[in-house]
Design a protein around this motif. Structure first.
Motif, PDB file in Angstrom:
ATOM      1  N   GLN A 226       0.846  -1.205   0.000  1.00 39.04           N
ATOM      2  CA  GLN A 226       0.000   0.000   0.000  1.00 39.04           C
ATOM      3  C   GLN A 226       0.881   1.256   0.000  1.00 39.04           C
ATOM      4  N   ASP A 227       1.956   1.225   0.805  1.00 42.49           N
ATOM      5  CA  ASP A 227       2.852   2.397   0.877  1.00 42.49           C
ATOM      6  C   ASP A 227       3.522   2.649  -0.469  1.00 42.49           C
ATOM      7  N   TYR A 228       3.931   1.545  -1.142  1.00 44.74           N
ATOM      8  CA  TYR A 228       4.606   1.738  -2.426  1.00 44.74           C
ATOM      9  C   TYR A 228       3.634   2.292  -3.480  1.00 44.74           C
ATOM     10  N   ILE A 229       2.410   1.770  -3.495  1.00 40.79           N
ATOM     11  CA  ILE A 229       1.401   2.257  -4.463  1.00 40.79           C
ATOM     12  C   ILE A 229       1.125   3.744  -4.205  1.00 40.79           C
ATOM     13  N   THR A 230       1.019   4.109  -2.924  1.00 43.88           N
ATOM     14  CA  THR A 230       0.786   5.521  -2.580  1.00 43.88           C
ATOM     15  C   THR A 230       1.965   6.386  -3.034  1.00 43.88           C
ATOM     16  N   LEU A 231       3.202   5.844  -2.867  1.00 40.71           N
ATOM     17  CA  LEU A 231       4.395   6.565  -3.330  1.00 40.71           C
ATOM     18  C   LEU A 231       4.292   6.815  -4.841  1.00 40.71           C
ATOM     19  N   CYS A 232       3.890   5.783  -5.579  1.00 38.56           N
ATOM     20  CA  CYS A 232       3.766   5.933  -7.045  1.00 38.56           C
ATOM     21  C   CYS A 232       2.740   7.005  -7.405  1.00 38.56           C
ATOM     22  N   GLN A 233       1.716   7.125  -6.555  1.00 37.60           N
ATOM     23  CA  GLN A 233       0.655   8.108  -6.860  1.00 37.60           C
ATOM     24  C   GLN A 233       1.096   9.529  -6.507  1.00 37.60           C
ATOM     25  N   LYS A 234       2.038   9.645  -5.554  1.00 41.22           N
ATOM     26  CA  LYS A 234       2.407  10.991  -5.075  1.00 41.22           C
ATOM     27  C   LYS A 234       3.674  11.520  -5.737  1.00 41.22           C
ATOM     28  N   LYS A 235       4.628  10.602  -6.054  1.00 39.74           N
ATOM     29  CA  LYS A 235       5.992  11.036  -6.372  1.00 39.74           C
ATOM     30  C   LYS A 235       6.112  11.382  -7.854  1.00 39.74           C
ATOM     31  N   GLU A 236       6.948  12.374  -8.153  1.00 37.42           N
ATOM     32  CA  GLU A 236       7.350  12.643  -9.539  1.00 37.42           C
ATOM     33  C   GLU A 236       8.676  11.922  -9.755  1.00 37.42           C
ATOM     34  N   LYS A 237       8.833  11.243 -10.874  1.00 38.01           N
ATOM     35  CA  LYS A 237      10.100  10.561 -11.151  1.00 38.01           C
ATOM     36  C   LYS A 237      11.219  11.593 -11.309  1.00 38.01           C
ATOM     37  N   GLU A 238      12.438  11.203 -10.865  1.00 38.60           N
ATOM     38  CA  GLU A 238      13.588  12.111 -11.059  1.00 38.60           C
ATOM     39  C   GLU A 238      13.692  12.497 -12.538  1.00 38.60           C
ATOM     40  N   ASN A 239      13.406  11.492 -13.403  1.00 34.50           N
ATOM     41  CA  ASN A 239      13.548  11.823 -14.846  1.00 34.50           C
ATOM     42  C   ASN A 239      12.337  12.629 -15.322  1.00 34.50           C
ATOM     43  N   GLY A 240      11.548  13.146 -14.366  1.00 30.39           N
ATOM     44  CA  GLY A 240      10.423  14.007 -14.746  1.00 30.39           C
ATOM     45  C   GLY A 240       9.177  13.186 -14.990  1.00 30.39           C
ATOM     46  N   GLY A 241       8.028  13.797 -14.756  1.00 30.58           N
ATOM     47  CA  GLY A 241       6.762  13.129 -15.063  1.00 30.58           C
ATOM     48  C   GLY A 241       6.331  12.209 -13.933  1.00 30.58           C
ATOM     49  N   PRO A 242       5.028  12.051 -13.758  1.00 27.38           N
ATOM     50  CA  PRO A 242       4.501  11.191 -12.704  1.00 27.38           C
ATOM     51  C   PRO A 242       4.585   9.725 -13.131  1.00 27.38           C
ATOM     52  N   TYR A 243       4.335   8.851 -12.193  1.00 23.04           N
ATOM     53  CA  TYR A 243       4.144   7.433 -12.534  1.00 23.04           C
ATOM     54  C   TYR A 243       2.823   7.315 -13.279  1.00 23.04           C
ATOM     55  N   THR A 244       2.665   6.196 -13.997  1.00 23.39           N
ATOM     56  CA  THR A 244       1.375   5.943 -14.633  1.00 23.39           C
ATOM     57  C   THR A 244       0.976   4.494 -14.355  1.00 23.39           C
ATOM     58  N   GLN A 245      -0.296   4.268 -14.131  1.00 28.47           N
ATOM     59  CA  GLN A 245      -0.774   2.922 -13.786  1.00 28.47           C
ATOM     60  C   GLN A 245      -1.321   2.259 -15.057  1.00 28.47           C
ATOM     61  N   ARG A 246      -0.780   1.093 -15.370  1.00 21.12           N
ATOM     62  CA  ARG A 246      -1.247   0.331 -16.541  1.00 21.12           C
ATOM     63  C   ARG A 246      -1.476  -1.112 -16.087  1.00 21.12           C
ATOM     64  N   TYR A 247      -2.690  -1.615 -16.250  1.00 22.33           N
ATOM     65  CA  TYR A 247      -2.986  -2.994 -15.834  1.00 22.33           C
ATOM     66  C   TYR A 247      -4.007  -3.579 -16.786  1.00 22.33           C
ATOM     67  N   ILE A 248      -3.548  -4.565 -17.590  1.00 17.33           N
ATOM     68  CA  ILE A 248      -4.416  -5.153 -18.615  1.00 17.33           C
ATOM     69  C   ILE A 248      -5.207  -6.322 -18.038  1.00 17.33           C
ATOM     70  N   GLY A 249      -4.626  -6.940 -16.972  1.00 10.95           N
ATOM     71  CA  GLY A 249      -5.287  -8.133 -16.418  1.00 10.95           C
ATOM     72  C   GLY A 249      -4.890  -9.377 -17.190  1.00 10.95           C
ATOM     73  N   SER A 250      -3.854  -9.252 -17.996  1.00 10.63           N
ATOM     74  CA  SER A 250      -3.270 -10.402 -18.693  1.00 10.63           C
ATOM     75  C   SER A 250      -1.768 -10.306 -18.460  1.00 10.63           C
ATOM     76  N   MET A 251      -1.240 -11.234 -17.628  1.00  7.05           N
ATOM     77  CA  MET A 251       0.149 -11.104 -17.148  1.00  7.05           C
ATOM     78  C   MET A 251       1.138 -10.994 -18.293  1.00  7.05           C
ATOM     79  N   VAL A 252       0.928 -11.805 -19.345  1.00  4.12           N
ATOM     80  CA  VAL A 252       1.896 -11.809 -20.452  1.00  4.12           C
ATOM     81  C   VAL A 252       1.985 -10.414 -21.060  1.00  4.12           C
ATOM     82  N   SER A 253       0.816  -9.764 -21.245  1.00 14.52           N
ATOM     83  CA  SER A 253       0.813  -8.422 -21.855  1.00 14.52           C
ATOM     84  C   SER A 253       1.406  -7.391 -20.915  1.00 14.52           C
ATOM     85  N   ASP A 254       1.032  -7.459 -19.626  1.00 14.37           N
ATOM     86  CA  ASP A 254       1.530  -6.461 -18.666  1.00 14.37           C
ATOM     87  C   ASP A 254       3.048  -6.558 -18.500  1.00 14.37           C
ATOM     88  N   VAL A 255       3.535  -7.797 -18.357  1.00 13.91           N
ATOM     89  CA  VAL A 255       4.983  -7.954 -18.128  1.00 13.91           C
ATOM     90  C   VAL A 255       5.764  -7.656 -19.404  1.00 13.91           C
TER      91      VAL A 255
END
Ligand code: P6P
Length: 334
Positions: A226-255
């Motif tokens: 939960q803490d890591y997911i919250t970090l992804c939602q709050k933090k800006e990456k050093e290389n600029g830009g926020p994190y983005t959440q992508r989840y297809i629900g098909s492991m092969v495609s997501d990975v």
């Protein structure tokens, strides 16, 4: 000099690899070609899956008068059949079969390898036309050649894999496989019916801003997750830009996406399912092998996936896998 070899096919590549390894028997190259053949057959059926409803649902008789099989079982039969009729595989274990299958014939008993696979992962997505995939891992058998394969040949640590890969039946059909020498991707060229090299020497970017997780289970995840997911939602990456959440629900495609673009995929254990949903032997181990060869990492939250000593063919494991810097961030939270 590569005569007339603009784009290597999977078969040409595996034979080229074979030529570069002295004293190689060619059995692994032959096994990979068998898997490629099965993948092409499954691809045909997956691509017309939507039409099956017109021609009749699984379990019915289609216009050719053939039994229409569930695609999972059809895929299972194609991969098992291709390996059984090859020269390199002593037996298989499959997500679709309760127990392993030792092919137990004279040629197969002399074969060097066994293969574990999920023939069609995410098949529930077929009805809504979302990409699905096949996942496989290849091990050298540990029991004496000449006798049928035993369970010990299958219950090996993921570290012992000699090859692992997946096929993603998506906007294009790709076969990606890893050996210790590297990870290479091949795209099916329908005009010649061959997998042709499209992604040579794949490396997983050390960092990324894509995180993949099912948010619906958020309040059932461990606090560190939960803490890591919250970090992804709050933090800006050093290389600029926020994190983005992508989840297809098909492991092969997501990975696959995260392997190419950088990112992290998480399928944690939950309060009601502490071991999570994914299967160690033919979902977690193959992808963990591929990502580590490509420079990424994969753990169950405490241990390296590849070091887990399996006790059951179908045991499950929590899974965290992806870019190594994102995996470091996650571990700081865990
Ligand atoms: P959930 C598909 O059924 C699968 O096994 C994986 O391919 C996928 O990552 C996962 O389950 C999705 O599970 O619980 O998020 O729907």
């Amino acid at each position: 000099m590569n005569y007339n070899r603009k784009i290597l096919t999977l078969d040409e590549f595996t034979i080229q690899q074979l030529r570069e390894i002295p004293h190689s028997t060619g059995e692994l190259s032959s096994l990979l070609r068998d898997l490629g053949l099965a993948a092409k057959r499954v691809n045909v059926e997956v691509n017309k899956a939507g039409l099956v409803d017109i021609l009749g649902d699984a379990g019915s008789i289609n216009v050719q008068g053939e039994d229409v099989k569930k695609l999972d079982l059809y895929a299972n039969d194609q991969f098992m059949g291709a390996l059984r009729h090859g020269i390199s595989c002593a037996g298989i274990a499959s997500e679709e079969l309760d127990d392993f299958v030792a092919f137990d014939d004279v040629v197969s008993n002399q074969s060097k390898y066994v293969c574990l696979f999920d023939p069609l992962d995410g098949s529930g997505n077929i009805d809504v036309n979302v990409s699905i995939g096949t996942i496989f891992g290849v091990y050298r058998r540990v029991t004496e050649k000449g006798s049928p394969a035993t369970k010990a040949d299958f219950l090996q640590q993921g570290l012992k894999q000699v090859a692992a890969g997946y096929i993603v039946y998506g906007s294009s059909t790709m076969l990606v496989y890893a050996t210790r020498r590297g990870v290479n991707g091949f795209t099916l060229d329908p005009s010649i019916g061959e997998f042709t090299m499209s992604n040579p020497d794949i490396k997983c970017p050390p960092d990324g801003n894509i995180y993949s997780v099912n948010h619906g289970h958020f309040f059932r995840y461990p606090k560190g997750v939960q803490d890591y997911i919250t970090l992804c939602q709050k933090k800006e990456k050093e290389n600029g830009g926020p994190y983005t959440q992508r989840y297809i629900g098909s492991m092969v495609s997501d990975v696959h996406r995260n392997l190419i673009k950088g990112g992290i995929f998480m399928y944690p254990g939950t309060t009601n399912k502490p071991q999570g949903k994914l299967r160690l032997m033919y979902e977690c181990n193959p992808f963990a092998f591929i990502l580590e060869v490509a420079g990424g990492r994969a753990t169950d939250g405490t241990r390296r996936i590849l070091e887990i000593e399996p006790t059951e063919l179908h045991q499950r494991s929590p899974m965290y896998i992806g870019s190594r810097h994102m995996m470091d961030e996650l571990e700081d939270c865990l």
